[in-house]
Design an enzyme around this catalytic site. Sequence first.
Site, PDB file in Angstrom:
ATOM      1  N   HIS A  81      55.276  69.667 -34.946  1.00  0.00           N
ATOM      2  CA  HIS A  81      54.643  70.787 -35.647  1.00  0.00           C
ATOM      3  C   HIS A  81      53.546  70.276 -36.572  1.00  0.00           C
ATOM      4  O   HIS A  81      53.637  69.169 -37.117  1.00  0.00           O
ATOM      5  CB  HIS A  81      55.679  71.602 -36.430  1.00  0.00           C
ATOM      6  CG  HIS A  81      56.346  70.861 -37.558  1.00  0.00           C
ATOM      7  ND1 HIS A  81      55.854  70.861 -38.843  1.00  0.00           N
ATOM      8  CD2 HIS A  81      57.481  70.100 -37.594  1.00  0.00           C
ATOM      9  CE1 HIS A  81      56.648  70.136 -39.626  1.00  0.00           C
ATOM     10  NE2 HIS A  81      57.645  69.665 -38.892  1.00  0.00           N
ATOM     11  N   ASP A  83      52.271  72.484 -39.118  1.00  0.00           N
ATOM     12  CA  ASP A  83      52.347  73.134 -40.423  1.00  0.00           C
ATOM     13  C   ASP A  83      53.069  72.212 -41.398  1.00  0.00           C
ATOM     14  O   ASP A  83      53.854  71.346 -40.999  1.00  0.00           O
ATOM     15  CB  ASP A  83      53.045  74.490 -40.328  1.00  0.00           C
ATOM     16  CG  ASP A  83      54.496  74.390 -39.887  1.00  0.00           C
ATOM     17  OD1 ASP A  83      54.752  73.706 -38.866  1.00  0.00           O
ATOM     18  OD2 ASP A  83      55.379  74.981 -40.546  1.00  0.00           O
ATOM     19  N   ASP A 113      56.120  64.352 -42.470  1.00  0.00           N
ATOM     20  CA  ASP A 113      56.700  65.580 -41.910  1.00  0.00           C
ATOM     21  C   ASP A 113      55.610  66.603 -41.627  1.00  0.00           C
ATOM     22  O   ASP A 113      55.273  67.408 -42.486  1.00  0.00           O
ATOM     23  CB  ASP A 113      57.716  66.142 -42.899  1.00  0.00           C
ATOM     24  CG  ASP A 113      58.490  67.318 -42.346  1.00  0.00           C
ATOM     25  OD1 ASP A 113      58.400  67.582 -41.131  1.00  0.00           O
ATOM     26  OD2 ASP A 113      59.174  67.998 -43.141  1.00  0.00           O
ATOM     27  N   GLU A 147      57.085  75.574 -38.054  1.00  0.00           N
ATOM     28  CA  GLU A 147      58.430  74.993 -38.143  1.00  0.00           C
ATOM     29  C   GLU A 147      59.002  75.101 -39.547  1.00  0.00           C
ATOM     30  O   GLU A 147      60.194  75.364 -39.729  1.00  0.00           O
ATOM     31  CB  GLU A 147      58.408  73.527 -37.698  1.00  0.00           C
ATOM     32  CG  GLU A 147      59.789  72.893 -37.502  1.00  0.00           C
ATOM     33  CD  GLU A 147      60.424  72.341 -38.766  1.00  0.00           C
ATOM     34  OE1 GLU A 147      61.643  72.109 -38.779  1.00  0.00           O
ATOM     35  OE2 GLU A 147      59.690  72.144 -39.769  1.00  0.00           O
ATOM     36  N   GLU A 148      58.152  74.897 -40.548  1.00  0.00           N
ATOM     37  CA  GLU A 148      58.638  74.849 -41.923  1.00  0.00           C
ATOM     38  C   GLU A 148      59.126  76.207 -42.435  1.00  0.00           C
ATOM     39  O   GLU A 148      59.804  76.270 -43.457  1.00  0.00           O
ATOM     40  CB  GLU A 148      57.544  74.313 -42.855  1.00  0.00           C
ATOM     41  CG  GLU A 148      57.107  72.877 -42.573  1.00  0.00           C
ATOM     42  CD  GLU A 148      58.175  71.842 -42.903  1.00  0.00           C
ATOM     43  OE1 GLU A 148      59.268  72.234 -43.342  1.00  0.00           O
ATOM     44  OE2 GLU A 148      57.904  70.650 -42.705  1.00  0.00           O
ATOM     45  N   GLU A 175      61.137  65.405 -34.154  1.00  0.00           N
ATOM     46  CA  GLU A 175      61.640  64.876 -35.406  1.00  0.00           C
ATOM     47  C   GLU A 175      63.154  65.062 -35.392  1.00  0.00           C
ATOM     48  O   GLU A 175      63.666  65.835 -34.557  1.00  0.00           O
ATOM     49  CB  GLU A 175      60.992  65.602 -36.584  1.00  0.00           C
ATOM     50  CG  GLU A 175      61.224  67.103 -36.595  1.00  0.00           C
ATOM     51  CD  GLU A 175      60.589  67.820 -37.780  1.00  0.00           C
ATOM     52  OE1 GLU A 175      60.132  67.175 -38.737  1.00  0.00           O
ATOM     53  OE2 GLU A 175      60.560  69.052 -37.736  1.00  0.00           O
TER      54      GLU A 175
END
Length: 443
Positions: A81, A83, A113, A147-148, A175
């Site tokens: 991802h 974002d 991340d 994703e976040e 991840e």
Amino acid sequence: MASIDAVAQTYAQPVELLRKLIRFDTSNPPGNESECITFINDLLKEAGIEAKIFARDPARPNLVARLAGTGTAPPLLLYGHVDVVTTDNQNWQHPPFAGDVADGYVWGRGALDMKGGVAMMLSAFLRAKAETLRLPGDVILAIVSDEEAGGVYGAKFLVDGHAEQFEGIKYAIGEFGGFSQTVGGRRVYPIQVAEKQMCWLKATVRGDGGHGSMPVRGGAMAKLARFLRKIDKKNLPVHVTPAAHLMFSEMAKALGGANGFFLGQLLKPGLTNSILKLMGERGRMFAPLLHNSVSPTILHASKQINVIPSEVSVELDGRLLPGFQPDDLVQELQQIVGSGVDLEVLKYSPGPDEPNMGLFETLSGILREADPEGVPVPLLLSGITDARYFSRLGIQTYGFLPMPLPSDFNFIRTIHAADERIPVDALEFGANAVYKLLSRFGQ
């Protein structure tokens, strides 16, 4: 189409790829990943790779590209991802969206991340194209949004609406894993094979209300205080799931000696909580892997300061171990807090029950070659990732973004924090490891 030399120059510089990715402010909310996805799409086009764009919202697109393989192995999925979480109210040594290189690190939001991981995957993917690598099976690259904030515009949207893009895939790389940790003097590389499940709850208590000038004893607020005290003081039951058993038994074997023996005792439920206390900070990290858990996060009470509420509630970030259901968590909580508390499940996002370890030895072998002193071990993650969505298609995700980190570098405390950064050497190490995987995943 760009020349082979231009493509080679691109994939050979994962650090420069990451710096460019960081410079797109994709803080979620609102995300606004479109410019970043367009940048990646343009890179792929220059390399002669056609990508498809799928979007629930044009500002929140997802990209899927494919390299054809020989068909001797099922397809392999690489996904990540773009974002990132907010940088609000954080003090950074380097601007969070500048992508500075300093002191041997690339600094910026998303360095760990997970734009760093995306840079590794993209570098390996472009290299495979440029070098016409003989791939055992098709390799699919999926770059997703959101994703976040839950993946509604990203992985969930792709799985729900475009599952045909992932047909036949058994294994995926994503991840959260591959980063080294120093445990008992050994460099350990946890490879994520499983994760907990999201199960948000709401606990409500009731009592006498009234005017703020006339105090009420033992009312709803007092009952909520007792509830919070109980869940703060008492552990939910110990559960040694197959994923936890894999993780701790392999770590114990790798460490050996007193440290290995100590870790092995975690797998004995009668001793687990005592051993965790003795472990201090590391025990705090391991505890969620052996218990279902809840964390109180949001309170709801009176909307006026002079009104004593007759109903008070708290929202709980609940996390279930693999194989457990929301009712299990409700029952375990009820046994601790007793009567007088209504528990309601607000949201449940299921994950896979038990890991498929079919690709683990291949990943371990790549790490052992790259770092002979490193020890790969399976990892059960206390958080959640987009793996939960791809698992609905029967896809086993491995958190495999290899990063040898300094022994004093705290990965967990650095992601989502100020001064997020990744060592330059670790980024190049990871890109090479992912590339090796592309030639071996069918073996």
